[in-house]
Design an enzyme around this catalytic site. Structure first.
Site, PDB file in Angstrom:
ATOM      1  N   ASP A  84      88.986 -83.302  73.664  1.00  0.00           N
ATOM      2  CA  ASP A  84      89.343 -83.973  72.410  1.00  0.00           C
ATOM      3  C   ASP A  84      89.226 -85.505  72.375  1.00  0.00           C
ATOM      4  OD1 ASP A  84      89.994 -81.317  72.227  1.00  0.00           O
ATOM      5  OD2 ASP A  84      91.826 -81.619  71.105  1.00  0.00           O
ATOM      6  N   GLU A 105     101.504 -76.637  78.324  1.00  0.00           N
ATOM      7  CA  GLU A 105     100.114 -77.001  78.026  1.00  0.00           C
ATOM      8  C   GLU A 105      99.632 -78.129  78.933  1.00  0.00           C
ATOM      9  OE1 GLU A 105      99.599 -78.780  74.169  1.00  0.00           O
ATOM     10  OE2 GLU A 105      97.521 -78.106  73.993  1.00  0.00           O
TER      11      GLU A 105
HETATM   12  C1  6A9 Z   1      95.968 -77.072  65.791  1.00  0.00           C
HETATM   13  C2  6A9 Z   1      98.139 -76.211  65.084  1.00  0.00           C
HETATM   14  C3  6A9 Z   1     100.940 -74.609  63.658  1.00  0.00           C
HETATM   15  C4  6A9 Z   1      93.388 -78.306  72.494  1.00  0.00           C
HETATM   16  O1  6A9 Z   1      93.978 -74.518  74.062  1.00  0.00           O
HETATM   17  C5  6A9 Z   1      93.285 -74.581  72.881  1.00  0.00           C
HETATM   18  C6  6A9 Z   1      92.728 -75.969  72.656  1.00  0.00           C
HETATM   19  C7  6A9 Z   1      91.783 -76.339  73.803  1.00  0.00           C
HETATM   20  O2  6A9 Z   1      90.622 -75.559  73.724  1.00  0.00           O
HETATM   21  C8  6A9 Z   1      91.367 -77.784  73.756  1.00  0.00           C
HETATM   22  O3  6A9 Z   1      90.629 -78.073  74.908  1.00  0.00           O
HETATM   23  N1  6A9 Z   1      93.815 -76.925  72.542  1.00  0.00           N
HETATM   24  C9  6A9 Z   1      92.573 -78.692  73.693  1.00  0.00           C
HETATM   25  O4  6A9 Z   1      92.165 -80.020  73.634  1.00  0.00           O
HETATM   26  C10 6A9 Z   1      94.758 -76.620  71.436  1.00  0.00           C
HETATM   27  C11 6A9 Z   1      94.132 -76.730  70.091  1.00  0.00           C
HETATM   28  C12 6A9 Z   1      95.064 -76.403  68.990  1.00  0.00           C
HETATM   29  C13 6A9 Z   1      94.409 -76.661  67.661  1.00  0.00           C
HETATM   30  C14 6A9 Z   1      95.164 -76.075  66.532  1.00  0.00           C
HETATM   31  C15 6A9 Z   1      96.721 -76.437  64.711  1.00  0.00           C
HETATM   32  C16 6A9 Z   1      98.736 -75.082  64.334  1.00  0.00           C
HETATM   33  O5  6A9 Z   1      99.864 -75.510  63.646  1.00  0.00           O
END
Ligand code: 6A9
Length: 789
Positions: free
Chosen positions: A525, A759
């Site tokens: 990100d 996380e």
């Molecule tokens: C946002 C929230 C209730 C971000 O683990 C999943 C991803 C990874 O692939 C990525 O590398 N995460 C990491 O930088 C989480 C992404 C969550 C996005 C959704 C909405 C919902 O609100």
């Protein structure tokens, strides 16, 4: 006319599925073909529930609330961080036949167990056992309502069967895939051998327009008019499900939401702790059932499966023989079980867009069987997370991995694109803010599924269980046409400005709003990249992903007797350390680096807002942060030190005798740069963007905290270099021990202290942070404990 025609046919490509035969037969998850995995805890977004692996499954689940509590509304259903539970998750789960979960609410703990029994033609039976115990801190035993429900999803029907006046004793039903079935609600008891406990009963029978509405329907039906009067105690009013009166704007809503309504039935039992209660699902086609799966039979079945689970766990991961303590082993079992118990089966349409579409389009409906990163905050499939998930799951059960990979590849379009985030169906969509829903077909995400495939092919040549690995070859054969297209998609759409260089597409466009425009597609990100996104960029992490992937393509092609030379040639080019040095070694940073149109002289400044004299300030927009560029960007290395600069090492592209390895190891071990007692931090403390916000609303994410997926890759790379002859072999072996120990100790300590796997971890204190539970790639800690790479 021709132009218009071309445009419309181009605009359809994004929603046209790949034409080669599917990896998985259309009936692969049916009760007939896969009865052992038909029913499962495939609803990771709820605390406890089961469904079948079919598109419009009848779902079952449980909500609960504590009665007579000060906080009024504490109905629990979907996993929510806002519920502030002390902890919840699977302690044991074998991925198919049973699971044991513990949910710690404020002053009581619920243990939710299920056991399945195969029989008949529709996936067999199952029994749930819920055990409630008050915490020793509770002043008096709390009274709890459990609300068990079944809900149809546009097909199937449910009938209620009453006993006494309010007690819903059972539900019978019928659906296409389940045939006839019966769900029985047993009365609560204190323990397995004791008699029935005093309880109050309520039920609700209504219609629901969609599964995402179940919580609201129950909430709106609640009424305080019921009286709890145990034989020995005071009478008190409690809250129970009553009749459901849809909100009065329902008629408008109906017009706006013309979905077919489906049966929804809730059984509420209200009882004081401690207690135990069982719910049985029995399939109508199971004629020769030896006995009912309840009481002592259930206990025996549970004990047998727990013993099998423990034996299999030790056989695969060997943590006892490595000398880990029982509490460490319990943690590791929970980590694995949560990844298994976090597997979901989703069905629906993504919302997608290409440059040829003015508006987003609906992708064809599709199924996805996948693990999820987080049951609470993002209970859905993410492409590059899944490659990491399957590294762990493939050790436990390669069949799960083949099925998950098969599902992902069957979602690929004709171009070779697989949407990065899978938000399938109304229930999944209801959890995602609108701006995140649309997936664009220019956008990649690291091709980590190749890591999982690499593991599957390594299992073929190792001494692993032959019965479990045998289907891998035929699987790869079916996968191969799609795999080729997928690889080609990366290799053509994500190319960089120079030969053999690569560039992530899909960076943030509104450059002025962000300290550094994000690159969500890379998975990292807000990790700093060139300050001014342009086609001149080249990204070292993507280069390494391509070097890795081309090598695995070559191996798979060779294994299948397909032409593999082109992949091999490309692999040799991309892993050539001279090329890597030319494209990505920054002499100034003494590290590998991205290249692009970049300046370091950037900061966020408060934009001054003009307020006309005499006007109240608050009527004008709050001064916001905008970026100010103090020196013009130029083409140069980006010179950020952190995870991205480690990639040639992380993916083992760097030769063991490369002098660059010495720099990498030194930066890693330097506490003023990447080293912390909790793992490697994502961005060096010396970097100007270390722990900087990207906008006033956007705190640092990959700009300092410790992430376990990349730390797993680092530990694995250290293991590799520590076991490969070379000038830095010993150094790598030492670092391996240290880094592995640090990560295991911290993830474990945080789990014990907070009740969760997280996380990310704070690079200063080790505290878990971000979404929780996060039992996606953070569960790779198990592989580090087992030293299985
Ligand atoms: C946002 C929230 C209730 C971000 O683990 C999943 C991803 C990874 O692939 C990525 O590398 N995460 C990491 O930088 C989480 C992404 C969550 C996005 C959704 C909405 C919902 O609100």
């Amino acid at each position: 006319f021709y132009a218009v025609y071309m445009r419309s046919s181009l605009s359809k490509r994004v929603v046209t599925l790949h034409p080669s035969p599917r990896v998985l037969d259309a009936n692969s998850t049916t009760a007939k073909v896969s009865s052992e995995r038909f029913w499962g805890s495939y609803r990771p977004q709820v605390y406890f529930g089961m469904k079948t692996r079919s598109p419009r499954s009848v779902v079952t689940g449980m909500m609960w609330m504590r009665q007579f509590s000060n906080s009024d509304m504490n109905l629990r259903h979907t996993c929510e961080q806002g519920d502030r539970l002390q902890g919840y998750g699977w302690l044991m789960h074998d991925g198919s036949t049973f699971g044991v979960q513990e949910i710690r609410d404020n002053d009581f703990t619920l243990t939710t167990e299920f056991v399945k029994r195969v029989g008949g033609d529709h996936g067999g039976d199952w029994t749930w056992r819920i055990t409630a115990k008050q915490h020793s801190s509770a002043p008096q035993p709390p009274v709890i309502s459990l609300m068990f429900y079944a809900a149809a999803d546009t097909q199937g029907s449910l009938q209620t069967h009453m006993e006494e006046k309010n007690r819903l004793a059972s539900i019978t039903g019928f659906s296409e895939e389940l045939g006839n079935f019966k769900i029985t609600f047993r009365k609560p008891v204190t323990g397995e051998l004791s008699s029935t406990k005093y309880a109050s009963y309520n039920y609700l029978q209504t219609l629901s327009p969609g599964l995402e509405k179940l919580t609201d329907i129950v909430k709106l039906s609640l009424n305080r008019r019921f009286v709890f009067s145990p034989p020995s105690g005071e009478k008190r009013h409690y809250i129970g499900v009553d009749t459901y009166k849809p909100p009065h704007h329902q008629n408008q809503q109906k017009a706006a939401d013309p979905r077919k309504e489906s049966d929804f039935v809730v059984h509420q039992v209200t009882v004081q702790t401690p207690f135990q209660v069982e719910v049985l699902f029995e399939s109508g086609s199971f004629y020769n059932r030896p006995n009912q799966l309840v009481g002592s039979v259930m206990t025996q079945e549970l004990e047998r499966r727990k013993a099998e689970f423990n034996a299999k766990f030790e056989k695969i991961f060997g943590l006892e023989s490595k000398g880990f303590s029982q509490t460490h082993i319990k943690f590791a079992k929970a980590a694995l079980s949560n990844m298994l118990g976090g597997m979901g089966y989703f069905y629906g349409e993504s919302v997608v867009q290409s440059v040829y579409n003015e508006y987003p389009l609906m992708y064809p409906g599709g199924a996805l069987f996948t693990a999820v990163p987080s049951r609470s905050f993002f209970p859905r499939g993410f492409l590059w997370d899944e490659g990491f998930h399957q590294l762990l799951l493939s050790k436990w059960d390669p069949q799960l991995t083949r099925e998950a990979i098969g599902h992902w590849f069957d979602l690929m379009n004709i171009e070779g694109w697989i949407p990065r985030e899978q938000i399938l169906g109304d229930e999944a969509r209801s959890k995602v803010p609108a701006e995140f829903i649309v997936q664009r077909n220019e956008n990649a995400n690291p091709p980590t599924l190749f890591l999982a495939l690499q593991e599957l092919i390594e299992q073929l040549s190792s001494k692993s269980d032959e019965a479990a690995t045998k289907p891998t070859l035929p699987f790869l054969r079916r996968l191969f046409p799609r795999l080729k297209t997928w690889f080609e998609w990366y290799n053509t759409t994500q190319t960089g400005p120079k030969p053999n260089s690569y560039r992530w597409r899909g960076r943030d466009k509104d450059t002025n709003l962000y300290l550094n425009p994000k690159t969500l597609t890379s998975g990292l990100d807000d990790y700093p990249r060139a300050s001014h996104p342009s086609a001149d960029e080249r990204h070292v992490d993507l280069h390494c992903w391509m070097a890795l992937s081309s090598g695995i393509m070559a191996s798979i092609a060779q294994l299948l007797g397909e032409p593999h030379q082109d992949y091999k040639v490309l692999h040799d080019v991309l892993r050539d350390n001279n090329l890597l040095n030319d494209l990505h070694w920054s002499e100034q940073l003494r590290a590998f680096s991205d290249y692009g149109n970049h300046t370091q002289n950037i900061s966020l400044q408060r934009e001054k807002v003009y307020v006309p004299p005499g006007q109240p300030r608050h009527q004008f927009p709050v001064a916001r942060l905008v970026r100010s560029v103090r020196r013009a960007p130029k083409l140069q290395y980006v010179n950020a030190l952190g995870y991205v600069s480690l990639f040639p090492f992380l993916l083992q592209i760097l030769q063991a005798d490369s002098p660059k390895l010495e720099h990498v190891l030194r930066d890693m071990r330097d506490p003023t740069k990447l080293w912390t007692p909790f793992g490697l931090r994502s961005l060096s403390k010396t970097d100007p963007l270390y722990m900087e916000r990207n906008t006033e609303h956007d705190p640092p994410y990959w700009r300092g905290p410790v992430w376990i997926n990349i730390n797993y890759l680092a530990v694995r790379a250290l293991y590799h270099y520590g076991n490969t002859e070379g000038p830095y072999q010993e150094k790598a072996a030492d670092l391996y021990k240290e880094l592995r120990t640090n990560i295991i100790n911290n993830v474990y300590a945080q789990f014990v202290e907070t009740g969760y796997i997280w996380e990310q971890y704070n690079d200063g204190t080790g505290r878990g942070q971000g979404s929780h539970p996060f039992t996606g790639w953070s569960s790779l800690t198990v592989l580090m404990m087992a030293e299985h790479y």
